[in-house]
Write a protein that holds these residues in place. Sequence first.
Motif, PDB file in Angstrom:
ATOM      1  N   PRO A  81       0.760  -1.462   0.172  1.00  0.00           N
ATOM      2  CA  PRO A  81      -0.025   0.451  -0.135  1.00  0.00           C
ATOM      3  C   PRO A  81       0.951   1.391  -0.199  1.00  0.00           C
ATOM      4  O   PRO A  81       1.846   1.278   0.925  1.00  0.00           O
ATOM      5  CB  PRO A  81      -1.118   0.352   0.838  1.00  0.00           C
ATOM      6  N   LEU A  82       0.347   1.872  -1.146  1.00  0.00           N
ATOM      7  CA  LEU A  82       1.215   3.423  -0.594  1.00  0.00           C
ATOM      8  C   LEU A  82      -0.096   4.415  -0.984  1.00  0.00           C
ATOM      9  O   LEU A  82      -0.288   4.837  -1.768  1.00  0.00           O
ATOM     10  CB  LEU A  82       2.145   4.069  -2.707  1.00  0.00           C
ATOM     11  N   GLU A  83       0.427   5.552  -0.273  1.00  0.00           N
ATOM     12  CA  GLU A  83      -1.034   6.096  -0.262  1.00  0.00           C
ATOM     13  C   GLU A  83      -0.197   7.783  -0.937  1.00  0.00           C
ATOM     14  O   GLU A  83       0.918   7.894  -0.840  1.00  0.00           O
ATOM     15  CB  GLU A  83      -1.443   6.945   1.096  1.00  0.00           C
ATOM     16  N   PHE A  84      -0.748   8.364  -1.555  1.00  0.00           N
ATOM     17  CA  PHE A  84      -0.750   9.668  -2.278  1.00  0.00           C
ATOM     18  C   PHE A  84      -1.870  10.774  -2.212  1.00  0.00           C
ATOM     19  O   PHE A  84      -2.562  10.094  -1.632  1.00  0.00           O
ATOM     20  CB  PHE A  84      -0.206   9.193  -3.803  1.00  0.00           C
ATOM     21  N   PRO A  85      -1.078  12.345  -1.460  1.00  0.00           N
ATOM     22  CA  PRO A  85      -2.413  13.296  -1.967  1.00  0.00           C
ATOM     23  C   PRO A  85      -3.241  13.339  -2.710  1.00  0.00           C
ATOM     24  O   PRO A  85      -2.434  13.619  -3.552  1.00  0.00           O
ATOM     25  CB  PRO A  85      -2.079  13.967  -0.667  1.00  0.00           C
ATOM     26  N   THR A  86      -4.288  13.832  -2.974  1.00  0.00           N
ATOM     27  CA  THR A  86      -4.938  14.575  -3.520  1.00  0.00           C
ATOM     28  C   THR A  86      -5.907  15.950  -3.139  1.00  0.00           C
ATOM     29  O   THR A  86      -5.274  16.316  -2.068  1.00  0.00           O
ATOM     30  CB  THR A  86      -6.012  14.374  -5.007  1.00  0.00           C
ATOM     31  N   ILE A  87      -6.285  16.889  -4.138  1.00  0.00           N
ATOM     32  CA  ILE A  87      -6.806  17.894  -3.725  1.00  0.00           C
ATOM     33  C   ILE A  87      -7.876  16.911  -2.852  1.00  0.00           C
ATOM     34  O   ILE A  87      -8.761  16.180  -3.094  1.00  0.00           O
ATOM     35  CB  ILE A  87      -7.383  18.402  -5.099  1.00  0.00           C
ATOM     36  N   SER A  88      -8.414  18.056  -1.661  1.00  0.00           N
ATOM     37  CA  SER A  88      -9.873  17.410  -0.717  1.00  0.00           C
ATOM     38  C   SER A  88     -10.775  18.873  -0.575  1.00  0.00           C
ATOM     39  O   SER A  88     -10.168  19.574  -0.813  1.00  0.00           O
ATOM     40  CB  SER A  88      -9.027  17.142   0.612  1.00  0.00           C
ATOM     41  N   LEU A  89     -11.540  18.529  -1.029  1.00  0.00           N
ATOM     42  CA  LEU A  89     -13.008  19.746  -1.466  1.00  0.00           C
ATOM     43  C   LEU A  89     -13.791  19.398  -0.012  1.00  0.00           C
ATOM     44  O   LEU A  89     -14.745  18.784  -0.030  1.00  0.00           O
ATOM     45  CB  LEU A  89     -13.152  19.655  -2.345  1.00  0.00           C
ATOM     46  N   GLY A  90     -13.442  19.857   1.014  1.00  0.00           N
ATOM     47  CA  GLY A  90     -14.124  20.841   2.132  1.00  0.00           C
ATOM     48  C   GLY A  90     -15.326  21.671   2.049  1.00  0.00           C
ATOM     49  O   GLY A  90     -14.778  22.842   1.738  1.00  0.00           O
ATOM     50  N   GLU A  91     -16.706  21.324   1.790  1.00  0.00           N
ATOM     51  CA  GLU A  91     -17.472  21.811   1.277  1.00  0.00           C
ATOM     52  C   GLU A  91     -18.159  23.407   1.667  1.00  0.00           C
ATOM     53  O   GLU A  91     -17.413  24.403   0.763  1.00  0.00           O
ATOM     54  CB  GLU A  91     -19.217  21.036   2.027  1.00  0.00           C
ATOM     55  N   VAL A  92     -17.552  22.873   3.230  1.00  0.00           N
ATOM     56  CA  VAL A  92     -17.784  24.861   3.328  1.00  0.00           C
ATOM     57  C   VAL A  92     -16.541  25.700   3.820  1.00  0.00           C
ATOM     58  O   VAL A  92     -17.065  27.377   4.327  1.00  0.00           O
ATOM     59  CB  VAL A  92     -18.696  24.997   4.644  1.00  0.00           C
ATOM     60  N   PHE A  93     -15.350  24.987   3.197  1.00  0.00           N
ATOM     61  CA  PHE A  93     -14.554  25.981   3.237  1.00  0.00           C
ATOM     62  C   PHE A  93     -13.326  26.478   2.222  1.00  0.00           C
ATOM     63  O   PHE A  93     -13.023  26.866   2.072  1.00  0.00           O
ATOM     64  CB  PHE A  93     -13.055  25.322   3.519  1.00  0.00           C
TER      65      PHE A  93
END
Length: 567
Positions: A81-93
């Motif tokens: 398993p290798l994690e990687f980040p992507t954009i994260s869309l917090g609805e109210v932020f």
Amino acid sequence: MGDGQAKGRGIAGGLTNYGDPDFAAYLRRSFARSMGYSDEALARPIVGIANTYSGFNNCHRHFPELLEAVKRGVLMAGGLPLEFPTISLGEVFLNPTSLKFRNLMAMDTEEMIRAQPIDAVVLMGGCDKTVPAQLMAALSANVPTVQLVGGPMSTGRHRGERLGACTDCRRFWARYRASEIDAAEIEAVEGRLATTAGTCAVMGTASTMACIAETLGLALPRSAAIPAVHADRLRCAEESGRRAVELIGTQTLRPRQIVTEKAIENAWRVLLAISGSTNAVIHLTAVARRAGVKVDLDRLNRLSDETPVLVNLKPVGANYMEDFFAAGGVPAVLRELRDLLHLDALSVTGKTLGELIDAPLVEALDRGVIRSRSEPVDPDGGLVAVFGTLAPRGAIVKRAAAEKRLLEHEGRAVVFASLEDLAARIDDPDLDVEPDDVLVLQNAGPRSSAAMPEAGYLPIPRKLAARGVKDMVRISDARMSGTAYGAIVLHVAPEAAVGGPLALVRNGDRIRLSVSERRLDLLVDEAELAARRAARPPAVEVERRGYDKLYDSHVLQADEGVDFDFC
């Protein structure tokens, strides 16, 4: 390892191009060893894990723990398993609105799946736009994929009443605007609406898209409704990691083999039966477009006439997602719709939808939450499309959430030219407005400066709210939150910003809405509309750069899923 797993390319996949493949492999192994991986680990197939944890996304605050469970499942099945980040869309932020960045997240996720040495991927999402972005990316990249959602939050308490974001937040805010409760109470409610990790506790957009992901077959059975804080959510994460390894090397269980026209129609059925978020119409249209399936809103209407609302959840009913989970969840809804579904549609489990439906329910069916077809919450589907002179390419009404009397209505238009105009005048005591009028918001669609926010839930003017008015017909080219309610017409296409008929509405015009006839008409003769169109000033050119320029140049209208034309 099984045959499928043995076909994974692992660390040798998709080598960086230096003009010398052997050197590229040597260099990659060297850098991978710098992270402490053994030869045995580097010999395994790789499961990439798209981790959308962010300090700007409250819905995902439990993802670090969820991630460890996914990794555990991958390791148990023999993968790396290798994690990687992507954009994260917090609805109210996000400003101006999260939808503007859904396509950016989809592009980010797709390209990282393509660019990195990934044999299969687990996509961790939850908050409203993250799951549709990941589903869009999965279809475009077409690598073996398991969608893992974060799950809904648990309810809070206020003066003996259960509370859940965000239907209750809107209800209390409406009471505050009507002076039924004071500032001290609204402040107390503010601290009790969202008290755990997870997505909104009702059938809002996040929960709706989780149910759609499960129905489409890209998420594991029963996974949509498991509460974020429940131990089963961690077990689901572990199983998602395990299943991702098992998918490696398969050719028949990739996203484009699973998300077919039949699977998409099944998803429409479930969307109607759960009376899900109107946002899901846009998202499912975009997902279908990535799968090469054209969405026909007339077909949606035919499905809506055949598919009753079965799920008694807020904002349409009385319960919350934790109740839906305990009552049987998506598998129970699918079982009730069995004869309306394409049972040969596949899922990431390798089983057909029919085989999954025939499996015993894990939770006992609760008819107080999930009704039978013979005793539905509402005999008609929760969503319907309307067309007419005001919406030539369609608009969406969540009829299950409206006062029934307003679904057949003619009234005088009270027009707001923009969100700024709405904010400035909606509570003006001198505003010329009556309860039977139709509130109209212009310039809030995809190409507007507002970028199609959840502003379609126009507030009841304060002076009418104080008189006890709870609902009015409201029309816009904007969206509304899946947690909202009311006689609201959304996604009017084409939008005002590109010269659609909505741009031509003036105060005092008569507008007629007939859901039974599927009509939305501006009752103004064509000669007058032609004169108004000719008198419209030319659009003001705005200097744009970067993603803002890309978005403005290529975004499509609501009936096309607000995707980019080149995707």
